[in-house]
Design a protein around this motif. Structure first.
Motif, PDB file in Angstrom:
ATOM      1  N   GLN A  83      38.646  17.071  27.382  1.00  0.00           N
ATOM      2  CA  GLN A  83      37.451  17.912  27.508  1.00  0.00           C
ATOM      3  C   GLN A  83      36.259  17.064  27.942  1.00  0.00           C
ATOM      4  O   GLN A  83      35.499  17.429  28.833  1.00  0.00           O
ATOM      5  N   ILE A 123      35.002  26.353  19.174  1.00  0.00           N
ATOM      6  CA  ILE A 123      35.831  26.147  20.367  1.00  0.00           C
ATOM      7  C   ILE A 123      35.215  25.051  21.231  1.00  0.00           C
ATOM      8  O   ILE A 123      34.011  24.782  21.129  1.00  0.00           O
ATOM      9  N   THR A 141      29.250  32.450  21.444  1.00  0.00           N
ATOM     10  CA  THR A 141      30.565  32.275  22.083  1.00  0.00           C
ATOM     11  C   THR A 141      31.564  33.266  21.469  1.00  0.00           C
ATOM     12  O   THR A 141      31.683  33.366  20.241  1.00  0.00           O
ATOM     13  N   SER A 171      28.826  26.789  16.233  1.00  0.00           N
ATOM     14  CA  SER A 171      28.559  27.252  17.598  1.00  0.00           C
ATOM     15  C   SER A 171      27.110  26.933  17.930  1.00  0.00           C
ATOM     16  O   SER A 171      26.197  27.391  17.249  1.00  0.00           O
ATOM     17  N   LYS A 172      26.940  26.115  18.970  1.00  0.00           N
ATOM     18  CA  LYS A 172      25.585  25.719  19.346  1.00  0.00           C
ATOM     19  C   LYS A 172      24.815  26.949  19.842  1.00  0.00           C
ATOM     20  O   LYS A 172      23.710  27.226  19.386  1.00  0.00           O
ATOM     21  N   SER A 173      25.450  27.696  20.735  1.00  0.00           N
ATOM     22  CA  SER A 173      24.769  28.876  21.288  1.00  0.00           C
ATOM     23  C   SER A 173      24.754  30.003  20.262  1.00  0.00           C
ATOM     24  O   SER A 173      23.828  30.812  20.234  1.00  0.00           O
ATOM     25  N   GLU A 189      35.225  18.217  31.627  1.00  0.00           N
ATOM     26  CA  GLU A 189      34.027  19.048  31.718  1.00  0.00           C
ATOM     27  C   GLU A 189      32.844  18.249  32.274  1.00  0.00           C
ATOM     28  O   GLU A 189      31.944  18.802  32.882  1.00  0.00           O
ATOM     29  N   ARG A 196      30.537  18.553  23.987  1.00  0.00           N
ATOM     30  CA  ARG A 196      31.616  17.562  24.083  1.00  0.00           C
ATOM     31  C   ARG A 196      31.167  16.162  23.658  1.00  0.00           C
ATOM     32  O   ARG A 196      31.995  15.259  23.537  1.00  0.00           O
ATOM     33  N   GLY A 235      33.680  21.902  22.606  1.00  0.00           N
ATOM     34  CA  GLY A 235      32.983  20.801  21.958  1.00  0.00           C
ATOM     35  C   GLY A 235      32.641  21.078  20.508  1.00  0.00           C
ATOM     36  O   GLY A 235      32.322  20.172  19.745  1.00  0.00           O
ATOM     37  N   SER A 236      32.732  22.334  20.109  1.00  0.00           N
ATOM     38  CA  SER A 236      32.447  22.675  18.718  1.00  0.00           C
ATOM     39  C   SER A 236      33.731  22.699  17.888  1.00  0.00           C
ATOM     40  O   SER A 236      33.755  23.286  16.803  1.00  0.00           O
TER      41      SER A 236
END
Ligand code: PA5
Length: 446
Positions: free
Chosen positions: A283, A80, A144, A139-141, A287, A203, A82-83
């Motif tokens: 985005q 979602i 999410t 997903s970087k984190s 953002e 992003r 930037g990913s």
């Protein structure tokens, strides 16, 4: 020039003195970005990325993309924000928004985990029936909610269909290099992993594995895309003259507009294939700049479609907006208007005329109408619709975004505002640890 800013249609709205006076601010912001002494300087990895990227991983991306192309009918990209947006923007820009309906040698690509819609998920699950599938969770984190839910669903589907071992060959994970739940899980399960670099925000990540793996699966030449970005980086970072550096000129013009009270910027394209590119741009700018009570609101339209809807507003509504048009100079596809013996619609004067020519006339006529109506227009001309040019354009907008955020006086590399909804959603859903917030929110919702 691969990307050229034409400011002809800004001239009635910007006086030379004004432009001259903002140039120093723009140059200061450009220097600060390059020196890494502005806010958010931990997230500047994207600046040199087109040259300074992990070459070994780049080859692995190409190899994985070939494996995916050989082993599935459907490739599901889960992510979602930037990913997600960069990959979809590039695939649709270069391959068509009707990608999944085209005859091609690559799998159909679907995007999931970019909403919380049961309908969308069920629709995609139906499409998957009887098909071979691979997935790329990004997903970087790694935490999410939207992609995590979709990953649960598709991982289970793959494990049921192919067994745990078989599924392992079909699950590709793009996440942090060493930390986070997803990285830990991927290592434990033995999935092939790719890296979202620490110093590149979502992003700004389209030219990392985040964008490159899905883009490569679609058959797009990622080396040419990177080459375009690399040449753009060379030019925009090293040209310290606002009159010669179009990325800096774009920053100057849009900030002048903002100071004139024109706080909505509408990105315009005359090609439906740019729809998701516009979403990527929104985005990137929304953002990056929309914070501390400041920022241009990024909107977008596809003309001529939207000339039959928002065109009215742009021509004639609140005068708080300006347009930035992205126009491809050398269109690759042609189609001539057919001749009709009966000429019932009176259009035989166009018989044999290429639609590109009509589209160009629509654009020129609209620009003149809109500037007459008080809506300034920045025209950005892209040489071709190909990998190299698009890589150049992506970097143009990224670089201008970083500089523009500094001119505006914000940190363009954080996004504190996206946390507020998450906190409330988790509280309302009863996530452990959110009990007090839940009570307060439920009271407010009564
Ligand atoms: O630009 C951003 O940082 C965000 O849009 C994130 O990319 C988005 O929220 C997804 O985050 P993550 O990659 O950690 O799942």
């Amino acid at each position: 020039m691969t990307v050229r800013l034409n400011d002809t249609y800004m001239k009635p709205f910007v006086d030379e003195k004004e432009l001259a006076s903002i140039k120093d601010e723009v140059l200061d912001a450009h220097k600060s970005l390059l020196a890494g002494n502005g806010e958010g300087s931990d997230f500047l990895g994207w600046i040199n990325l087109p040259n300074d990227y992990d070459k070994e991983e780049f080859e692995r991306i190409k190899k994985a993309s070939l494996k995916i192309r050989k082993s599935c009918d459907i490739f599901i990209v889960i992510g979602i924000g930037g990913s997600y947006l960069g990959a979809r923007a590039v695939v649709e820009f270069l391959k068509s928004p009707m990608y999944n309906n085209l005859k091609k040698e690559t799998p159909d690509i679907y995007f999931s985990g970019c909403n919380i819609s049961a309908q969308a998920l069920n629709d995609l699950l139906s499409i998957c029936e009887g098909k071979d599938i691979c997935i790329n969770v990004i997903s970087k984190s790694g935490t999410t909610t939207e992609p995590a839910v979709a990953f649960r669903v598709f991982r289970e589907l793959l494990e049921k269909k192919y067994g745990k071992e078989g599924a392992k060959e079909r699950i590709f994970v793009t996440t942090d290099k060493c930390k986070g739940t997803l990285k830990k899980f991927a290592t434990e399960e033995g999935y092939e992993t790719f890296v979202v670099p620490d110093n590149v925000g979502g992003r700004f990540s389209v030219l990392t594995a985040v964008g490159l793996l899905p883009i490569a699966v679609s058959g797009i030449d990622i080396s040419a895309l990177m080459q375009g970005a690399s040449d753009a980086a060379e030019f925009y970072t090293k040209t310290d003259d606002v009159d010669k550096n179009d990325a800096l000129k774009y920053v100057a013009l849009r900030n002048i507009m903002y100071r004139h009270g024109k706080s909505t910027e509408i990105l315009v394209s005359y090609e439906p294939y740019a729809t998701m590119f516009n979403e990527w741009w929104k985005q990137l700018y929304g953002e990056s700049e929309g914070k501390d009570g400041k920022g241009l609101f990024p909107a977008s339209v596809i003309f001529s479609t939207d000339l039959h809807s928002l065109g009215q507003f742009i021509q004639d509504g609140s005068r708080n907006l300006f347009e930035t048009i992205v126009s491809v100079k050398e269109p690759d596809e042609k189609y001539a208007v057919p001749y009709d013996e009966a000429n019932v619609d009176g259009l035989n004067f166009l018989a044999g005329v290429d639609l590109n020519e009509i589209n160009q006339k629509a654009m020129k006529g609209t620009i003149l109408a809109h500037i007459d109506g008080g809506a300034p227009n920045i025209l950005i001309e892209l040489k071709k619709r190909d990998e190299y040019s698009l890589g150049y354009l992506l970097y143009f907008f990224e670089y201008a975004c970083g500089v523009s955020g500094y001119v505006l006086g914000v940190n363009p590399f954080n996004q504190p505002g996206v946390e507020a909804y998450k906190k409330n959603m988790f509280a309302l859903l009863g996530k452990p640890g959110y009990e007090a917030e839940k009570k307060i929110l439920e009271e407010r919702l009564k």
